[in-house]
Design an enzyme around this catalytic site. Sequence first.
Site, short mmCIF file in Angstrom:
data_model
loop_
_atom_site.label_atom_id
_atom_site.label_comp_id
_atom_site.label_asym_id
_atom_site.label_seq_id
_atom_site.Cartn_x
_atom_site.Cartn_y
_atom_site.Cartn_z
N ASP A 92 0.80 -1.23 0.00
CA ASP A 92 0.00 0.00 0.00
C ASP A 92 0.83 1.28 0.00
O ASP A 92 0.64 2.19 0.81
CB ASP A 92 -0.96 0.02 1.21
CG ASP A 92 -2.06 -1.01 1.07
OD1 ASP A 92 -1.85 -2.02 0.38
OD2 ASP A 92 -3.14 -0.80 1.66
N HIS A 135 3.73 4.61 9.17
CA HIS A 135 3.75 3.19 8.81
C HIS A 135 5.13 2.70 8.38
O HIS A 135 5.37 1.50 8.30
CB HIS A 135 2.76 2.90 7.67
CG HIS A 135 1.34 3.17 8.03
ND1 HIS A 135 0.71 2.53 9.07
CD2 HIS A 135 0.43 4.03 7.51
CE1 HIS A 135 -0.53 2.98 9.18
NE2 HIS A 135 -0.73 3.89 8.25
#
Length: 673
Positions: A92, A135
């Site tokens: 992602d 992240h």
Amino acid sequence: MGTALIYDEEMTKYKLLWVDPACKIEVPERLSVSYEALVRTGLSDRCVSVPPREASDAEILLVHSEEYLEGVKKTPHMTLEDLKEFTLQYGDVYFHPNIYHCAKLAAGSALQLVDSVMTGKVRNGMALVRPPGHHSMRSAASGFCVFNNVAIAARYAKQKHGAERVLIVDWDIHHGQGVQYCFEDDPSVLYFSWHRYERQKFWPNLRESDYDSVGKGSGAGFNVNVPWNEVGMENSDYLSVFCHVLLPVAYEFCPDLVLVCAGFDSAIGDPEGEMCATPDIFAHLTHLLMNLAGGKLCAVLEGGYNLTSLAQSVCQTVQTLLGDPLPQLANLRSPCESALESLQCVRSVQRRYWSILKHAADSATTDVSNKRIKLAKAEEEKAETAEDERSQEEKVWPEPAERLRPPVCSASVLPDDAACPDGLKRLVSSKDLGPLLVSRIRNRSMEDAGDADGVATFSRLYTLIEKMRTNEIGNGVALVPDVAAAVECVVQDLGSDLVSRVLVVCVGKEELNYATADGKMLVVQISGEDKEEQKGKYYIPVCLKKGCGDTVGFIQAVFGLLLPLGYEYDPGLVLLVRMPGSGVGDCMWQQLIGLLKGFAKGHTLVLMQTNDGACMGPTASALLGHPAPPLQELLTPLPDDGGALERMRERLQADWKMLQTTVSSGNGETAKS
Ligand code: SS9
Ligand code: ZN
């Protein structure tokens, strides 16, 4: 002291170059609309503009591996095909020839912000950056993130500025697993994250995002995860977690710096988060963190994918950093069952590490596991039916109300011989109260006040309250000869004409001579004496056996009781009463004033006794919005006096839903509908 704003158009200059449904929401406009909203509302002009810089290799290596950095360094020269292939090894995320440059600017922006705040150039600030960071891991990009901006900033603050304890608050709706991994075994960095989890069904689908990942080794207890197992969480759910988990722990931790992973995908309208908290909640989340670390707070943008909601939320955050009055959060609902279950689980596992949570309910001894299974089933059913409904309806919400700064921030009502602190406006003239009010005031017992004096003081007080109501004055302090009589007069004769709900916070013992049953006021009294019984829903005496000087007890009462009650009650005026000899310390007193400014659009009236004038300086400073000094004592907490407060909170939960921290004892079928 000022608020820094960091932004550079350069960080809008990369985008997704191929088709990828997972990445299409991460667009350059996220940054430009946020910045344009700040310009349009005049907020950016009020900030100190700080330019970004590129983070150096050495700085990036504070968190990332050499191999990873070398890999990313090659991306500016890659062909489209190479970029796609490089991207494929991660989840992602996408690369672009200019993203390395932007990622260096994003991390460097966080460092510039830390420098500005730690050197005292500004009090606080926000960095609008792309790509986000929370992240990304030591050797991997993930979730649109390349370098972990906030993790790098935390290590940098320790190394370059000697910060001993750094608090990272991640209010983005995704779990910042990169931050968690970075500081898992490090007790000097406390990482808090709430995130959409849905029992591991939501990205990044990690077991270690659950509430029972508390950190490792000496870092145990310094990782706090709050999983959301349902979508649709609201303002009350967010505030409950702040009051009942984050804030008590954060105050006990006593950070030197607060970093916020400020993602706004946790706001209503966001396609990723699917939550229902409104943009003005971020004003309150920001405000509640602004008195930690002497006010040193750096917010760094992470997610946020609904451009409207994102821009509004960014404005709410920056406006709060600038010190403007807080928006009123009307009609808070109860926290939902699923949120309560998360809250209960987090408190139950963290109580081992934080003495301030010591008396939280222990889930092992309650029936929460049974309840969990039922809840999980209910959640799943709901998730299924909700799926298709949600795709059809677009969320709508009203634009946040304007937050107008009053022409006069703070005013004082003082005896003629008392000096007025700098920055406060002394009220001298006053309006004629009319014969009825004058006779009512005369009838009150004010033995040590001369009659004429008494009436003059109260007519000034009346003027002050009236001007707060019309927002000509923000807040105020009054020195009166007899505090107890003054409170009575204000709540019965003056305030009740002007405002519909008054939150009376009384520090120290006071004999109550007025009725509280009608709900026109809510009295919370924090004192060292244990005579009074709770009288109905609107009179809540809190007894601290060791007196108001017991910092841990006081903080427990403030976050566990006072703030949730205040949010649920939603007063039009806060009356803060300091009884003589209350024993409350200056730092605690300033923290209290700062926190109470979150209610009633900041309209707080402080009442103190004439001979208590020594604390006028600290009071004025807090009313003017200066950061309260940190409560160092909390680092070495005294053993407190048992679970009296917990038992009291439990008793009050029937009347006050924001006090709940455990699932109800019914069956699990009552989750949010
Ligand atoms: C799209 C899935 C996207 C990654 C989200 C990363 C957010 C970073 N349906 N998953 S704040
Ligand atoms: Zn996110």
